[in-house]
Motif scaffolding. Structure first.
Motif, PDB file in Angstrom:
ATOM      1  N   LEU A   1       0.842  -1.247  -0.055  1.00 46.81           N
ATOM      2  CA  LEU A   1       0.090   0.025   0.081  1.00 46.81           C
ATOM      3  C   LEU A   1       0.804   1.474  -0.093  1.00 46.81           C
ATOM      4  CD1 LEU A   1      -2.984   0.491   0.230  1.00 46.81           C
ATOM      5  CD2 LEU A   1      -2.606   0.792   2.663  1.00 46.81           C
ATOM      6  N   THR A   2       1.788   1.415   0.773  1.00 43.00           N
ATOM      7  CA  THR A   2       2.513   2.397   1.234  1.00 43.00           C
ATOM      8  C   THR A   2       3.701   2.477  -0.438  1.00 43.00           C
ATOM      9  OG1 THR A   2       3.267   1.970   3.106  1.00 43.00           O
ATOM     10  CG2 THR A   2       4.477   3.579   2.258  1.00 43.00           C
TER      11      THR A   2
ATOM     12  N   ALA B   1       1.623   4.045  -2.873  1.00 42.46           N
ATOM     13  CA  ALA B   1       1.045   5.428  -2.766  1.00 42.46           C
ATOM     14  C   ALA B   1       2.314   6.454  -3.066  1.00 42.46           C
ATOM     15  CB  ALA B   1       0.672   5.575  -1.398  1.00 42.46           C
ATOM     16  N   LEU B   2       3.463   6.188  -3.138  1.00 41.23           N
ATOM     17  CA  LEU B   2       4.807   6.808  -3.227  1.00 41.23           C
ATOM     18  C   LEU B   2       4.843   7.767  -4.673  1.00 41.23           C
ATOM     19  CD1 LEU B   2       7.662   4.635  -1.987  1.00 41.23           C
ATOM     20  CD2 LEU B   2       6.477   6.593  -0.686  1.00 41.23           C
ATOM     21  N   PRO B   3       4.664   9.040  -4.432  1.00 40.80           N
ATOM     22  CA  PRO B   3       4.909   9.659  -5.786  1.00 40.80           C
ATOM     23  C   PRO B   3       6.216   9.728  -6.473  1.00 40.80           C
ATOM     24  CG  PRO B   3       3.833  11.010  -4.060  1.00 40.80           C
ATOM     25  CD  PRO B   3       4.357   9.680  -3.400  1.00 40.80           C
TER      26      PRO B   3
ATOM     27  N   PHE C   1       1.722  -1.709  -6.976  1.00 39.91           N
ATOM     28  CA  PHE C   1       0.317  -2.021  -7.402  1.00 39.91           C
ATOM     29  C   PHE C   1       0.353  -3.729  -7.848  1.00 39.91           C
ATOM     30  CE2 PHE C   1       0.286   2.314  -8.673  1.00 39.91           C
ATOM     31  CZ  PHE C   1      -0.693   2.684  -8.003  1.00 39.91           C
TER      32      PHE C   1
ATOM     33  N   GLN D   1      -0.025  -6.082  -4.993  1.00 46.25           N
ATOM     34  CA  GLN D   1      -1.314  -6.202  -4.471  1.00 46.25           C
ATOM     35  C   GLN D   1      -2.152  -6.890  -5.233  1.00 46.25           C
ATOM     36  OE1 GLN D   1      -3.169  -2.384  -3.492  1.00 46.25           O
ATOM     37  NE2 GLN D   1      -1.243  -1.672  -2.699  1.00 46.25           N
TER      38      GLN D   1
END
Lengths: 284, 317
Positions: B144-145, B148-150, B194, B197
Motif C-alpha cells: 500500500l505504501t 502511494a509513493l509519488p 500495484f 497487491q
C-alpha cells in the motif's frame, strides 16, 4: 489513473483485502487532522507560515522547528499545514470534474443504447492512449500553466477511468435479476431507472471519489513540482517540493516533509476507499 | 486456439490501433487550432517577440498556416503517414529526429523498471502468501505504501539518502550503469506495489480453487503449488496491467528524467510544454500513444499464451 485497475476491482466486489481496524482508525485520525488543517490552520501552526527569519534559515528539524526551516527561515511545518487547504482544494475539485464528466460519459454509454455505447467506448479508448499525466501536459501546453489549468487537466485526465467503471456498473445492474423482476412486475422504465438502476449503480461513487482524491492530489502536486501548476512561493505541497528541489543536497527536509503529507493523504484515501468498498460489497 | 483466429484477432487489434492513432492525431490537431493563440506568433518566439507583420506573413506562408483548416488537416495526415511529425517551433528542427534521438533512453528506463517491478512483485507475492498473518499484514502495508509513493518524492528521497548522505550512487543519471539504478528504482517501486497487491489477491484466490486442491492432493508441495500453479493464475491480470504500466512508466519518466537530469523523451516533453512548443508535444504524445497501443496488443497476445483456458480450446470444464 494509477489506481484505476485496482479501484475497478474494489468496486466490482472482488474486493481487495479490507484494511485492518487499526489502519482504519489511523486513516480517520489523519482525515480529522486534515480537516482541522484546512479549516483552522492557525490551531496547528506553531509559527506564522510567512514570517521570515533570515538568521534561522536552513535549520534542520529540531524540537523548536519539527520539520526544520526553509531558505528564508520560515517554519516548514507551519507552511505544510498552511498548504493543506490549497492542495486538498485542487485534489477535490479535480476529482469532482473527473467524476462529473465520467458520470456523463458513463451514463451515455451505459443507458444510451448501442450506438452511444460504441461511440463512448471508442472515445475512452482514445483517451486511454494518453497515459498518466500526458493528457494533462497536452492540456497545459494548449491553455498555459497555472493552478486552475492544472486542476482542470487532472480532472479531465481521470474522467475516462471513471466513465469506464460507471458504465460497467450500469450495465451490470441493468442485467441483474432484481431489475428484471421490477420490469416483469410492470414498473415503468423511468421508475425502474430511478428506483432500481441508478441507486445501485451509483453506490460505488463514494468509493471512487475517496480513492480519486488521493490520486488527484498526487497528480496535481506532480504538475506543481514540474512548475506547471501552483507556483512557489504559494504554500502548496507540490510547489513547496519544487522550491525545495534546489536545496536537495543541503536541506532534505524542505522536500521530504511536504512529500510525506502527500503520501499520507494518498494512503489514507486508499485505506478509506477500501473500507467503503468492503462495506459496499457486504451490503450486496 | 487455432492460429487463424489468433491472426484475425491481431489484425482486428491492429485496425483498432490505427483508429486510435488517427483519433489522437485528429483530436490534438483540432484542439491546437481551437485554442486562442497564433501559431505563427509562437514560431517567432511567442507574444513578447514583437515580430513584424511581414515576418508573420512569411511564417504563415512557410508553414501553410494561411490555408483553410481542412487543407491543413489533410496535409498533417499526409505528413504523418510518411512519418513526418513537423518541425519544432523552438528548435526549428524536425520533431521526428528529435524524438528518435531521445526515445531509446526512455524505453530502456521504462522496460528496466517494468522488469524490476515484476521481480519485486513476484517475490513479495510468493513470500507473503506463505507467511503467517503478521507477515501478510506487513506485506499489505508495504504494498500500500509503495503504491502511494509519488515518483517526484521517492526520487528526491533516494537522492538524499544514496547520493548526498551515503555517496553510493550519482544523483545525475548519465550513460553509466550506476546512473540508471536510482531512476529505475524510482519508477519500479510504486508499480511493484500495484502489481504485488493484484498478484497476492489472485494467488490467495487461486489457492482455494479446485485445481489447487487437486494438485495438493496429488502430492504437490506447498512451494510448488504456489510457484507452478497459483503464480500462473495470478500473473494473468498483472500481464494485462503491464500494457497500461508501460504508458504509466513513460509518463513517470517525465518526472524521473527531470529530477535525475537524464536526457530522454520525458524531459523533451516537459521542456516543450514549458516553451509551448506544440509540434514537439503532439509528436511525443503520438509516439507514446503508438507505444501504448502496441504494448496493449502485445500483452493481449502474451496473456492468451499464458492462460491455459485459451490455449486448449474447449478444455474448460
Amino acid at each position: 489513473m494509477s489506481d484505476l485497475e485496482l479501484s475497478n476491482r474494489a468496486v466490482s466486489g472482488r474486493a481487495l483485502p479490507r484494511p485492518p481496524r487499526v489502519g482504519t482508525m489511523l486513516a480517520l485520525a489523519f482525515v480529522a487532522y486534515l480537516i482541522v488543517a484546512t479549516a483552522w490552520p492557525a490551531v496547528l501552526q506553531p509559527y506564522d507560515p510567512d514570517a521570515i527569519a533570515p538568521r534561522d534559515a536552513f535549520d534542520p528539524p529540531s524540537p523548536a522547528h519539527w520539520f526544520g526551516t526553509d531558505e528564508s527561515g520560515r517554519d516548514v511545518y507551519s507552511r505544510v499545514v498552511e498548504g493543506t487547504a490549497a492542495s486538498l482544494l485542487i485534489g477535490v475539485s479535480a476529482t469532482a470534474i473527473g467524476l462529473a464528466l465520467g458520470l456523463l460519459l458513463g451514463a451515455l454509454a451505459g443507458l444510451g443504447g448501442r450506438v452511444l455505447d460504441f461511440a463512448v467506448g471508442r472515445v475512452n479508448e482514445v483517451l486511454f492512449a494518453f497515459p498518466g499525466i500526458l493528457l494533462a501536459l497536452l492540456i497545459i501546453v494548449l491553455w498555459g500553466p497555472g493552478p486552475v489549468t492544472a486542476t482542470i487537466a487532472v480532472g479531465l485526465s481521470t474522467a475516462p477511468g471513471y466513465a469506464r467503471i460507471i458504465r460497467g456498473e450500469l450495465v451490470r445492474v441493468r442485467g441483474s435479476s432484481y431489475v428484471e423482476a421490477a420490469r416483469v412486475l410492470g414498473h415503468g422504465r423511468g421508475r425502474v431507472l430511478l428506483r432500481h438502476i441508478l441507486p445501485n449503480a451509483l453506490a460505488p461513487i463514494t468509493v471512487l471519489a475517496t480513492l480519486g482524491i488521493g490520486q488527484a492530489v498526487v497528480w496535481a502536486s506532480a504538475l506543481s513540482y514540474l512548475g506547471l501548476g501552483a507556483q512557489p512561493p504559494a504554500a502548496e505541497w507540490g510547489a513547496m517540493l519544487a522550491a525545495g528541489r534546489t536545496y536537495i543536497t543541503t536541506a532534505w527536509w524542505l522536500t521530504v516533509f511536504p512529500g510525506l503529507m502527500i503520501v499520507l493523504t494518498t494512503i489514507t484515501t486508499t485505506v478509506l476507499g477500501r473500507v467503503l468498498a468492503a462495506r459496499d460489497g457486504a451490503a450486496r | 486456439m487455432p492460429r487463424s483466429r489468433v491472426l484475425r484477432r491481431v489484425a482486428l487489434r491492429l485496425a483498432g490501433a490505427v483508429f486510435v492513432l488517427w483519433a489522437v492525431a485528429t483530436l490534438t490537431f483540432f484542439a491546437i487550432h481551437l485554442v486562442p493563440g497564433d501559431p505563427a506568433q509562437a514560431i517567432l518566439g511567442g507574444p513578447g517577440s514583437q515580430a513584424s507583420q511581414e515576418a508573420l506573413d512569411r511564417v504563415r506562408a512557410d508553414y501553410g498556416l494561411d490555408q483553410p483548416l481542412l487543407v491543413q488537416y489533410a496535409a498533417m495526415l499526409g505528413r504523418l503517414l510518411s512519418g513526418d511529425l513537423g518541425d519544432s517551433y523552438a528548435l526549428k528542427t524536425p520533431v521526428a529526429g528529435l524524438i528518435g534521438g531521445q526515445i531509446l533512453g526512455t524505453l530502456v528506463l521504462a522496460l528496466l523498471a517494468l522488469v524490476v517491478a515484476w521481480v519485486l512483485a513476484v517475490a513479495l507475492a510468493l513470500w507473503s502468501t506463505s507467511a503467517g498473518r503478521a507477515g501478510r499484514a506487513i506485506a499489505g502495508g508495504l504494498e500500500l505504501t509503495a503504491a502511494a509513493l509519488p515518483h517526484f518524492w521517492l526520487a528526491t528521497v533516494l537522492i538524499a539518502v544514496f547520493s548526498t548522505a551515503l555517496g553510493w550512487l550519482p544523483p545525475v543519471s548519465n550513460d553509466a550503469a550506476s546512473g540508471l539504478v536510482l531512476p529505475v528504482v524510482t519508477l519500479a517501486v510504486p508499480l511493484a506495489g500495484f502489481l504485488a497487491q493484484l498478484m497476492r489477491e489472485q494467488m490467495l484466490q487461486a489457492l482455494e480453487e479446485p485445481f489447487a486442491v487437486s494438485a495438493a492432493a496429488r502430492g504437490e508441495t506447498a512451494a510448488g503449488l504456489r510457484f507452478r500453479h497459483a503464480l500462473r493464475h495470478a500473473a494473468l491480470p498483472a500481464i494485462n496491467l503491464s500494457g497500461w504500466a508501460v504508458g504509466y512508466l513513460i509518463s513517470g519518466a517525465v518526472v524521473v528524467e527531470t529530477v535525475f537530469a537524464r536526457p530522454g523523451l520525458g524531459r523533451t516533453l516537459l521542456r516543450a510544454t514549458e516553451l509551448r512548443d506544440v509540434p514537439v508535444v503532439v509528436g511525443v504524445v503520438l509516439v507514446v500513444a503508438l507505444v501504448y497501443v502496441l504494448m496493449t496488443i502485445a500483452t493481449d497476445v502474451v496473456s492468451r499464451l499464458a492462460d491455459p483456458r485459451t490455449t486448449h480450446s474447449g478444455g474448460a470444464t
